[in-house]
Design a protein around this motif. Structure first.
Motif, mmCIF file in Angstrom:
data_model
loop_
_atom_site.group_PDB
_atom_site.id
_atom_site.type_symbol
_atom_site.label_atom_id
_atom_site.label_comp_id
_atom_site.label_asym_id
_atom_site.label_seq_id
_atom_site.Cartn_x
_atom_site.Cartn_y
_atom_site.Cartn_z
ATOM 1 N N TYR A 1 -0.779 9.258 -8.447
ATOM 2 C CA TYR A 1 -1.825 8.645 -7.620
ATOM 3 C C TYR A 1 -2.815 9.721 -7.156
ATOM 4 O O TYR A 1 -2.411 10.770 -6.653
ATOM 5 N N LYS A 2 -4.097 9.462 -7.332
ATOM 6 C CA LYS A 2 -5.135 10.401 -6.921
ATOM 7 C C LYS A 2 -5.784 9.930 -5.622
ATOM 8 O O LYS A 2 -6.259 8.803 -5.532
ATOM 9 N N VAL A 3 -5.784 10.794 -4.638
ATOM 10 C CA VAL A 3 -6.298 10.433 -3.318
ATOM 11 C C VAL A 3 -7.820 10.398 -3.315
ATOM 12 O O VAL A 3 -8.478 11.385 -3.656
ATOM 13 N N ARG A 4 -8.365 9.261 -2.960
ATOM 14 C CA ARG A 4 -9.786 9.092 -2.704
ATOM 15 C C ARG A 4 -9.934 8.116 -1.556
ATOM 16 O O ARG A 4 -9.014 7.357 -1.254
ATOM 17 N N VAL A 5 -11.075 8.113 -0.925
ATOM 18 C CA VAL A 5 -11.284 7.251 0.236
ATOM 19 C C VAL A 5 -11.080 5.785 -0.139
ATOM 20 O O VAL A 5 -11.638 5.290 -1.121
ATOM 21 N N ILE A 6 -10.272 5.083 0.650
ATOM 22 C CA ILE A 6 -10.104 3.641 0.496
ATOM 23 C C ILE A 6 -11.063 2.956 1.461
ATOM 24 O O ILE A 6 -11.068 3.244 2.658
ATOM 25 N N ALA A 7 -11.885 2.066 0.943
ATOM 26 C CA ALA A 7 -12.832 1.319 1.766
ATOM 27 C C ALA A 7 -12.204 -0.002 2.204
ATOM 28 O O ALA A 7 -11.633 -0.726 1.382
ATOM 29 N N ILE A 8 -12.316 -0.311 3.486
ATOM 30 C CA ILE A 8 -11.759 -1.550 4.018
ATOM 31 C C ILE A 8 -12.866 -2.311 4.741
ATOM 32 O O ILE A 8 -13.610 -1.747 5.543
ATOM 33 N N GLY A 9 -12.969 -3.602 4.437
ATOM 34 C CA GLY A 9 -14.005 -4.421 5.052
ATOM 35 C C GLY A 9 -15.226 -4.573 4.180
ATOM 36 O O GLY A 9 -16.298 -4.960 4.663
ATOM 37 N N GLY B 1 -1.190 -2.368 10.529
ATOM 38 C CA GLY B 1 -0.132 -1.891 9.648
ATOM 39 C C GLY B 1 -0.674 -1.006 8.538
ATOM 40 O O GLY B 1 -0.069 0.014 8.178
ATOM 41 N N ILE B 2 -1.825 -1.363 7.990
ATOM 42 C CA ILE B 2 -2.449 -0.554 6.948
ATOM 43 C C ILE B 2 -2.826 0.817 7.492
ATOM 44 O O ILE B 2 -2.588 1.852 6.850
ATOM 45 N N LEU B 3 -3.416 0.841 8.694
ATOM 46 C CA LEU B 3 -3.807 2.119 9.295
ATOM 47 C C LEU B 3 -2.589 3.005 9.564
ATOM 48 O O LEU B 3 -2.656 4.228 9.404
ATOM 49 N N GLU B 4 -1.487 2.412 9.973
ATOM 50 C CA GLU B 4 -0.277 3.190 10.219
ATOM 51 C C GLU B 4 0.199 3.869 8.933
ATOM 52 O O GLU B 4 0.603 5.040 8.954
ATOM 53 N N VAL B 5 0.128 3.144 7.823
ATOM 54 C CA VAL B 5 0.528 3.717 6.536
ATOM 55 C C VAL B 5 -0.411 4.848 6.138
ATOM 56 O O VAL B 5 0.021 5.936 5.720
ATOM 57 N N LEU B 6 -1.715 4.625 6.266
ATOM 58 C CA LEU B 6 -2.693 5.633 5.874
ATOM 59 C C LEU B 6 -2.593 6.876 6.759
ATOM 60 O O LEU B 6 -2.714 8.010 6.267
ATOM 61 N N ASN B 7 -2.363 6.678 8.039
ATOM 62 C CA ASN B 7 -2.238 7.816 8.955
ATOM 63 C C ASN B 7 -1.001 8.647 8.615
ATOM 64 O O ASN B 7 -1.055 9.884 8.559
ATOM 65 N N LYS B 8 0.089 7.971 8.346
ATOM 66 C CA LYS B 8 1.329 8.662 7.990
ATOM 67 C C LYS B 8 1.165 9.460 6.697
ATOM 68 O O LYS B 8 1.703 10.562 6.549
ATOM 69 N N ALA B 9 0.386 8.915 5.750
ATOM 70 C CA ALA B 9 0.196 9.559 4.456
ATOM 71 C C ALA B 9 -0.964 10.547 4.452
ATOM 72 O O ALA B 9 -1.244 11.170 3.429
ATOM 73 N N ASN B 10 -1.651 10.679 5.604
ATOM 74 C CA ASN B 10 -2.848 11.537 5.682
ATOM 75 C C ASN B 10 -3.873 11.153 4.611
ATOM 76 O O ASN B 10 -4.416 12.006 3.908
ATOM 77 N N HIS B 11 -4.118 9.859 4.511
ATOM 78 C CA HIS B 11 -5.011 9.329 3.482
ATOM 79 C C HIS B 11 -6.350 8.926 4.112
ATOM 80 O O HIS B 11 -6.382 8.237 5.126
ATOM 81 N N PRO B 12 -7.471 9.325 3.524
ATOM 82 C CA PRO B 12 -8.780 8.991 4.092
ATOM 83 C C PRO B 12 -9.135 7.517 3.931
ATOM 84 O O PRO B 12 -8.749 6.875 2.952
ATOM 85 N N LEU C 1 0.824 -1.199 0.000
ATOM 86 C CA LEU C 1 0.000 0.000 0.000
ATOM 87 C C LEU C 1 0.864 1.256 0.000
ATOM 88 O O LEU C 1 0.608 2.207 -0.752
ATOM 89 N N GLU C 2 1.899 1.253 0.824
ATOM 90 C CA GLU C 2 2.793 2.409 0.892
ATOM 91 C C GLU C 2 3.433 2.666 -0.470
ATOM 92 O O GLU C 2 3.554 3.813 -0.912
ATOM 93 N N ARG C 3 3.808 1.605 -1.153
ATOM 94 C CA ARG C 3 4.403 1.722 -2.483
ATOM 95 C C ARG C 3 3.378 2.288 -3.477
ATOM 96 O O ARG C 3 3.710 3.120 -4.315
ATOM 97 N N GLU C 4 2.149 1.824 -3.364
ATOM 98 C CA GLU C 4 1.095 2.276 -4.284
ATOM 99 C C GLU C 4 0.806 3.763 -4.091
ATOM 100 O O GLU C 4 0.649 4.509 -5.062
ATOM 101 N N LEU C 5 0.736 4.204 -2.836
ATOM 102 C CA LEU C 5 0.425 5.604 -2.554
ATOM 103 C C LEU C 5 1.533 6.544 -3.008
ATOM 104 O O LEU C 5 1.279 7.730 -3.265
ATOM 105 N N ALA C 6 2.745 6.023 -3.085
ATOM 106 C CA ALA C 6 3.892 6.854 -3.472
ATOM 107 C C ALA C 6 4.062 6.989 -4.983
ATOM 108 O O ALA C 6 4.910 7.756 -5.446
ATOM 109 N N LYS C 7 3.258 6.280 -5.760
ATOM 110 C CA LYS C 7 3.398 6.339 -7.214
ATOM 111 C C LYS C 7 3.039 7.719 -7.744
ATOM 112 O O LYS C 7 2.058 8.329 -7.296
ATOM 113 N N PRO C 8 3.798 8.237 -8.702
ATOM 114 C CA PRO C 8 3.451 9.524 -9.327
ATOM 115 C C PRO C 8 2.065 9.432 -9.980
ATOM 116 O O PRO C 8 1.734 8.437 -10.618
#
Length: 270
Positions: A92-100, A118-129, A83-90
């Motif tokens: 990438y457009k931020v939109r809400v990721i649904a989990i569950g 681990g997923i939440l830690e990545v999203l929190n660090k990236a300020n991703h909804p 996920l961290e690798r995916e978010l770092a791609k040039p």
């Protein structure tokens, strides 16, 4: 992608294999969905809900939608890294990721694998909804991260409440959290300032549809909590079990209820 062999979980009643495809799913423009991308940390779900629409997906692995779905589980241990690798791609457009959206990210094996944290830690660090749906009280383990994200308006949580009847819940969702435990979880999340929804789902004719008002009333009294009604998406393979359960619940003086037909009609808005 087929899962590669991995270690077995310590619990003898289930086997768990690692499966490393864990990027957000390809974007979809379906009018039936409120999101366009999702992550499911696990394939299969130990909760064993008889109505689960995700059961047929186990056939993709050559496994059954019945007992295999509940006991032969696949984990995605590299989810956070991918996920961290995916978010770092040039680009990438931020939109809400649904989990569950398919299986519960906080089902019992999460206690061992800790993939969701681990997923939440990545999203929190990236300020991703992110939007999370679960039946499990285990989500409270990650309250620290959720509060940080809530302060930045980055997280919404939906707690699925199918029924307030413990006996019925035991039959419909044999290994999910009890109704009182879910209500406690809802109150705790809302009190912590996390945007929380009580999701009345699924509503099944003759079984629990009469509880709608009581369930949604819970959302009304939980501060930042709101109520949501979700149309049932019971898998075709699960409908016979749901129909039998509903027939047994009906008074003998009433005619038999075609629950499968009623579910189809409700999905079509009839």
């Amino acid at each position: 992608m087929a899962g590669r062999p991995g270690k077995s979980c310590r619990h003898s009643r289930r086997k768990c294999r690692s499966k490393n495809r864990a990027r957000p799913s390809p974007a979809t423009e379906s009018p039936d969905l409120s999101f366009d991308r999702s992550i499911n940390p696990y394939r299969g779900c130990e909760h064993g809900c008889i109505y689960c629409f995700a059961r047929p997906t186990h056939a993709y692995m050559g496994l059954s939608a019945g007992l295999d779905f509940e006991t032969k589980l696949f984990a995605k241990p590299d989810a956070a890294k991918l996920l961290e690798r995916e978010l770092a791609k040039p680009g990438y457009k931020v939109r809400v990721i649904a989990i569950g959206t398919n299986t519960d990210p906080y089902q019992p094996i999460e206690k061992e694998w800790r993939i969701m944290r681990g997923i939440l830690e990545v999203l929190n660090k990236a300020n991703h909804p992110v939007s999370i749906v679960t039946k499990s009280a285990m989500i409270l383990r990650d309250l620290d991260i959720l509060q940080e994200m809530a302060a930045k308006n980055l997280v919404r949580v939906g707690i699925s409440v199918t029924t307030l009847d413990r006996k019925l819940a035991r039959t419909m969702e044999p290994r999910a959290a009890t109704p009182p435990r879910r209500l406690e979880t809802i109150h705790t999340l809302a009190a912590a300032g996390i945007q929380t929804a009580v999701m009345a789902a699924p509503l099944i004719p003759a079984l629990n549809d009469h509880e709608l008002e009581r369930i949604l009333e819970i959302g009304k009294g939980c501060g930042r909590c709101r109520g949501e009604l979700c149309h049932p998406q019971t898998a075709a393979r699960g409908q016979p079990a749901v129909s039998r359960l509903a027939a047994a619940a009906l008074p003998r003086s009433l005619p038999a209820c075609d629950v499968a037909g009623a579910l189809d009609a409700r999905r079509q808005g009839l």
